[in-house]
Design an enzyme around this catalytic site. Structure first.
Site, mmCIF file in Angstrom:
data_model
loop_
_atom_site.group_PDB
_atom_site.id
_atom_site.type_symbol
_atom_site.label_atom_id
_atom_site.label_comp_id
_atom_site.label_asym_id
_atom_site.label_seq_id
_atom_site.Cartn_x
_atom_site.Cartn_y
_atom_site.Cartn_z
ATOM 1 N N GLY A 114 56.065 16.417 44.427
ATOM 2 C CA GLY A 114 56.439 15.271 45.233
ATOM 3 C C GLY A 114 55.234 14.349 45.370
ATOM 4 N N CYS A 115 55.463 13.096 45.679
ATOM 5 C CA CYS A 115 54.358 12.145 45.772
ATOM 6 C C CYS A 115 53.411 12.465 46.918
ATOM 7 C CB CYS A 115 54.890 10.725 45.898
ATOM 8 S SG CYS A 115 56.167 10.510 47.178
#
Lengths: 343, 343, 343, 343
Positions: D145-146
């Protein structure tokens, strides 16, 4: 009865915001408008948004020009206010937007500001426990820093109610650029700030740290220590503070919520949002309001409080005018913008 | 004496701006607040910036709910106002922020809006020649479109003074996104608009074209034709219009400037800036003001007029409240924000 | 075979964009990086985004430092390039991002720039009729101004095809702030530009006017006159130009479209969008592309052309590198960013 | 030798960023481009910035269309990838930008995502201790995930070196809006986000929490617990993370700095900035770089690490391509943008 007010530092952002509010304050008549390096210019040349004051001519910032007013607002660089205030009468209500008179501890002042302590004046954040009474009839007021306003409103209720541990408070704030003032610094030009974020003053050195610890410690009745990291956001106004503190063993969400709601139940300018609603800086743009929301991260054992203010309004000029109202015995909300300007 | 006002479309941007202004209007008591698809919600859930109205519950937009108020503001999708207005009494002051009653020519309406013409109401832009008188005592008012307000204020003085050629007027406007409303359209999400600009409605098809030509033709006393190109700018509020018109042979800068200054000399909300100062949308944010500046490009034979307004304030809700004040015989500036919010 | 390149003005935006592109150009080896007032600093301190060049030390901008490179890029304040170029060998390919060598008419130069004309170099906009050939084997290149690049790409096809009237061209452009450079000017700070728009240089005085008239007149084969108004938009990069010209009697949309499509059919960097798609500056951010769209406003008798470029890429550094490629006999697209960075 | 790659979810932001990078990757030939609801459209209609791919026609996202490629990138809504991946051959390198295969603990997955755990794939963050080896020759990769990319890069070095306490890690991140995807949600429209900030997902419920705790616990060799608060910033791209952790007794600044520098000394994409330089998201816009800086707040006993990434580049597509390069035995930096696009 109207009171006359002089505003110095009128070419800056704080001075401009003071004038915006005072122009709409029916108990105030704006007298001298001063700016140290723009004397002789019209206000319209420097603050194009103050339409009804466009033709006012700026005067020099001197005690002579400021004298004779009921209220004098000082929005000057740090270190300049003590000297000028000393030359104004004791009857004049002097309200200082600078930092010079905010701290109680001379050692903390000297450590962070590197100059002799100028003294302590009543602190212009009436929502803090006990502070409103100090402002009634006051003739000297120190306007809090913008970040401290944001942080103290966010956390004081929990400390006042004895629900939080005093050590290891962690705070990250994001501020719009107007908090850095109007000076044309290379890192503040639009091309450098638009579309991105960056931190600054990281590691405990930010000058607002002692001010925040002072206010939280007063509320807690014991020494609170914190870590504060400011960040610069691509917006002109607003501060979003995310403040976290450890919750004392046995304290649950219901107690936390009740403490915050009780602290602000009768406050005209501070609101704990209904559950499920999260605050946004846009909702308080140009308004003297602060909106808060809290969450209890039980996994982490911390309460997370999000608060939003407009750094120039509640964070500076609005807080100043609100405190002035209390000092002069006026309606506390007089002249203050209630609604935010959105979108 | 206070007047009661109902506001429909209260969950949208125009409705929100109306409520922001009316909440601060000492002659107005806000009655019903309605929104067709959010009835039952509290206003705070939908318009987080209207702090003093947060607990108001939205009602359905029906003639029954709206009846019984002195003033009814309609901020509804196009086509909806005629029907509702027909069911409100002739004594009620009905102010329509929609387009339905702005145009005088049914053919122009049907060409650009594709539905039957609903009629023509007094046009809510009192600064235009002859328009203020039409608003005195009016009980139906059509609020101008935001771009037309911006363009008509920019160019009317030159046409009214007979200084401009009526053909080949060229206008480009840049607007903030709130002009497109609150609907969640894919091209309007933050990721699509932040940091960039784009044109739309290019080539003469924009619905505001006939409205602009109508106003300029009335002022000129002959048919004015124009080319209008709107562009979308990465800001929430504001319209910067750059309007150019050919200057009649023999007319010089001094005459142009005099015509514009004379047209607005006594206007509380429109100002031609001193020479050398250029307008900025930020200076009128949240304000009912319009600022203008003109330049004469002799090489091109055109006058270039730059105008700035806040599309939601002077461009919509502020214009509506200003017109209401005239219709009700109140001070024209009552309840209206004068100063812009800057920075 | 690789060529060595020196880049002066490396601490500014144009210099930074040149380095960004050259660092990715497999035929170029970056030699000296110079900046007049930052000599001795590392590039990382001044251009934090150029990660692979962070440790390069800036040198002084002197002919001695610049000599010995195959290519020398000058990104200096106006007036500085002629002198330095005179001291570089005739074999060195000197590419000037400044204005000094763009204009053919000394009188136009002196009128708008107020200094003696330094001469005329091949103009770095290969997409214009006849210009590419001038760049082949060139050893001096004048990079066009950003607005002229935007405007000339937008309108030249119509003039070259004889479809447009040469008088009364009206152009309004909106530019991001990086076009104003990195200097910390008061009106360019983030607090002053974010969230709003304003015009500047209105009335025919903008220095890019003679450059635009020069290019359009060359294409038309007759003197074209125009009115140009630049506006400042709250974004860091990008120019959206809305250019309108009168269409000759008898010319229709199909002819216009065909002329534009034909002009750019084989161009790698300019694209007329399919009908129904409107250009957006975000789609060309960081890219050497220009996107255009046209509409024929028959009611107004004008073609409206919207063009988007990145002012620093196609508008400055990208155009410079593209011209360099042609001059050196390399693939014209070498080292140039094709895709835009979106969102 | 080139590899063929298919990209699904091509109309979204992650898909668009993948295509931007792959179009510039000399070892990759882009095959099928798919999007579940836009099949039949040209890419140019949906991703206007991908100029060289404008005429590509989108296909349906089905195993049949995706089969036959060496690499398949899945950028689909959560829950969709496991099913599709199961129908692709074991030789195909499947890279999933969704969350489905990131977590090792099925209980954590089910708690936060509310669906059955789909399994665990090698985690696409090669800079973490031990992770690069897992990616060599891999044929299934889960892209982080970012926010986790941002947080893990920020804190892992300290945990891996045993310098930090595992409890009470406090993290606040500010992200641009593209992290929320391209869906037109009411709170994400430009008018709602421009000019302001707001928090969301406060209180421990954000789905990235278990992913962050997993990575930090692996590095620490013991269970790390944290509090994570995301905030939405008015920018399209970028994540600024401020991560704080308690420093073990006796550990000083020099040890901390040495641990971070050693961790990234040989990493092509992660850099600890020189002392005195603070990271900015603008410096990594469109780049696969991450920049970090640390400070030791001795008063608070915490290390404060600031990290910046582009959420779409290093945070999603860049990380995916980097991991692909390792899996395929290519140069790890192939096709990846090094320099940021600034300003």
């Amino acid at each position: 009865m109207t009171f006359t007010a002089a505003v110095s530092g009128a070419s800056g952002y704080a001075g401009g915001e003071l004038l915006r509010l005072l122009a709409n304050h029916s108990d105030i008549e704006i007298g001298a408008i001063t700016a140290h390096s723009n004397a002789g210019s019209t206000l319209g040349e420097l603050q194009q948004h103050l339409h009804s004051l466009a033709d006012r001519v700026l005067q020099e910032t001197t005690p002579e020009v400021l004298a004779g007013h009921d209220v004098v607002f000082l929005a000057l660089p740090h270190g300049a206010s003590a000297e000028i205030a000393a030359q104004l009468s004791a009857e004049t209500l002097v309200i200082d937007a600078g930092a010079d008179h905010r701290l109680q501890d001379p050692a903390a002042w000297e450590k962070f500001y590197g100059s002799p302590h100028a003294g302590t004046w009543p602190y212009g954040l009436p929502e803090l426990p006990g502070h409103r009474a100090d402002l009634v009839g006051a003739r000297r007021i120190a306007v809090p820093g913008c970040y401290p306003t944001s942080v103290l409103l966010a956390l004081t209720p929990g400390f006042a109610a004895g629900l939080l541990e005093p050590d290891d408070v962690v705070i990250i704030s994001a501020s719009g650029t107007s908090g850095a003032g109007k000076a044309a610094k290379p890192n503040l030009i639009g091309s450098e700030v638009m579309g991105g974020m960056s931190p600054y003053g990281v590691g405990g050195g930010h000058r607002h740290t002692p001010e925040m610890e002072q206010g939280l410690s007063l509320a807690a009745g014991e020494r609170v220590s914190l870590s504060f990291t400011p960040t610069l956001a691509p917006m002109a106004r607003g501060i979003l503070t995310t403040a976290t503190a450890k919750v004392r063993r046995g304290v649950g969400y219901a107690q936390l919520r009740e403490a915050w709601e009780r602290a602000y139940a009768d406050e005209p300018f501070v609101r704990v949002l209904p559950e499920g609603q999260w605050p946004a800086t846009k909702s308080v743009l140009g308004s003297n309001h602060a909106n808060l929301q809290l969450a209890f991260d039980e996994h982490a054992g911390r309460v997370i409080v999000s608060s939003v203010i407009d750094n120039l309004t509640k964070g500076t000029a609005g807080g100043a005018v609100q405190s002035m109202n209390i000092a002069l015995g006026l309606d506390e909300t007089a002249g203050l913008t209630i609604q935010g300007i959105a979108p």
